[in-house]
Write a protein that holds these residues in place. Structure first.
Motif, PDB file in Angstrom:
ATOM      1  N   ARG A 107      38.989  34.415  55.177  1.00 29.44           N
ATOM      2  CA  ARG A 107      38.169  35.037  54.130  1.00 29.44           C
ATOM      3  C   ARG A 107      36.878  34.235  53.928  1.00 29.44           C
ATOM      4  NH1 ARG A 107      41.734  35.692  49.847  1.00 29.44           N
ATOM      5  NH2 ARG A 107      41.991  37.900  50.270  1.00 29.44           N
ATOM      6  N   ALA A 160      33.126  35.594  54.678  1.00 30.54           N
ATOM      7  CA  ALA A 160      32.078  35.595  53.657  1.00 30.54           C
ATOM      8  C   ALA A 160      30.845  34.837  54.143  1.00 30.54           C
ATOM      9  CB  ALA A 160      32.606  34.981  52.364  1.00 30.54           C
ATOM     10  N   ASP A 196      32.561  41.928  58.724  1.00 32.25           N
ATOM     11  CA  ASP A 196      33.000  43.155  58.057  1.00 32.25           C
ATOM     12  C   ASP A 196      34.524  43.203  57.951  1.00 32.25           C
ATOM     13  OD1 ASP A 196      32.434  45.508  56.759  1.00 32.25           O
ATOM     14  OD2 ASP A 196      32.250  46.700  58.588  1.00 32.25           O
ATOM     15  N   LEU A 197      35.081  42.239  57.197  1.00 32.85           N
ATOM     16  CA  LEU A 197      36.521  42.139  56.999  1.00 32.85           C
ATOM     17  C   LEU A 197      36.832  42.157  55.511  1.00 32.85           C
ATOM     18  CD1 LEU A 197      37.368  39.156  59.409  1.00 32.85           C
ATOM     19  CD2 LEU A 197      37.879  41.572  59.803  1.00 32.85           C
ATOM     20  N   SER A 198      37.922  42.811  55.151  1.00 33.89           N
ATOM     21  CA  SER A 198      38.434  42.718  53.791  1.00 33.89           C
ATOM     22  C   SER A 198      39.912  42.358  53.879  1.00 33.89           C
ATOM     23  CB  SER A 198      38.234  44.022  53.024  1.00 33.89           C
ATOM     24  OG  SER A 198      39.077  45.037  53.537  1.00 33.89           O
ATOM     25  N   PHE A 199      40.411  41.692  52.850  1.00 33.48           N
ATOM     26  CA  PHE A 199      41.764  41.172  52.869  1.00 33.48           C
ATOM     27  C   PHE A 199      42.519  41.686  51.656  1.00 33.48           C
ATOM     28  CE2 PHE A 199      38.935  38.368  55.116  1.00 33.48           C
ATOM     29  CZ  PHE A 199      39.620  38.124  56.300  1.00 33.48           C
ATOM     30  N   THR A 200      43.692  42.251  51.900  1.00 33.11           N
ATOM     31  CA  THR A 200      44.489  42.860  50.848  1.00 33.11           C
ATOM     32  C   THR A 200      45.887  42.264  50.857  1.00 33.11           C
ATOM     33  OG1 THR A 200      43.261  44.932  51.098  1.00 33.11           O
ATOM     34  CG2 THR A 200      45.388  45.056  49.982  1.00 33.11           C
ATOM     35  N   MET A 217      34.459  48.698  58.661  1.00 30.30           N
ATOM     36  CA  MET A 217      35.213  47.711  57.893  1.00 30.30           C
ATOM     37  C   MET A 217      36.627  47.624  58.449  1.00 30.30           C
ATOM     38  SD  MET A 217      35.665  45.590  55.211  1.00 30.30           S
ATOM     39  CE  MET A 217      34.246  45.825  54.202  1.00 30.30           C
ATOM     40  N   THR A 218      37.078  46.413  58.665  1.00 29.19           N
ATOM     41  CA  THR A 218      38.452  46.152  59.069  1.00 29.19           C
ATOM     42  C   THR A 218      39.170  45.555  57.867  1.00 29.19           C
ATOM     43  OG1 THR A 218      37.827  45.762  61.370  1.00 29.19           O
ATOM     44  CG2 THR A 218      39.941  44.885  60.656  1.00 29.19           C
ATOM     45  N   GLU A 219      40.257  46.187  57.475  1.00 33.07           N
ATOM     46  CA  GLU A 219      41.043  45.721  56.338  1.00 33.07           C
ATOM     47  C   GLU A 219      42.293  45.026  56.865  1.00 33.07           C
ATOM     48  OE1 GLU A 219      43.084  47.396  52.228  1.00 33.07           O
ATOM     49  OE2 GLU A 219      42.367  48.823  53.714  1.00 33.07           O
TER      50      GLU A 219
END
Length: 120
Positions: A21, A25, A30-34, A1-3
């Motif tokens: 994003r 989706a 495998d990306l998440s955004f914060t 996972m890459t954040e």
């Protein structure tokens, strides 16, 4: 996972991240955004000011920022991989990195400071 750590108070950043994003989706990337405004920045080892100055990514335990963070996003998204390959070429990599570091990031940071001053 890459954040990916981004500035959710920046309208330009938010629009771009919303696009990434949605693409992530749709493709299962495998990306998440914060949003840095709600994240515990101690986990990132940077201050709020450092976080607002450029895009950051955490990948395989390593923190990358600026152009390198964009490369991680583009490499993960099917319709963006061509751009990642192109700008990763030796001459372009350096040039695009300089444009981001010397022009885009400082400009976005100054705009951020103006917006924040108006909020105060």
């Amino acid at each position: 996972m890459t954040e990916i750590l981004y500035n959710g108070r920046c309208p330009i950043c938010s629009a771009e991240i919303a696009h990434y994003r949605a693409r992530a989706a749709a493709s299962g990337a495998d990306l998440s955004f914060t949003d840095l405004n709600t994240a515990p920045l101690d986990d990132w080892g940077i201050s709020a000011d450092q976080a607002t100055r450029r895009l950051h990514a955490r990948h395989k335990g390593q923190i990358l920022s600026g152009f390198q963070a964009f490369l991680l996003i583009w490499q993960a998204l099917p319709r963006w991989r061509w751009l990642a390959k192109l700008v990763a070429l030796p001459g372009l990599r350096h040039a695009v990195g300089l444009v981001y570091d010397k022009l885009a990031a400082p400009l976005l940071y100054r705009l951020h400071l103006r917006r924040e001053a108006k909020r105060a």
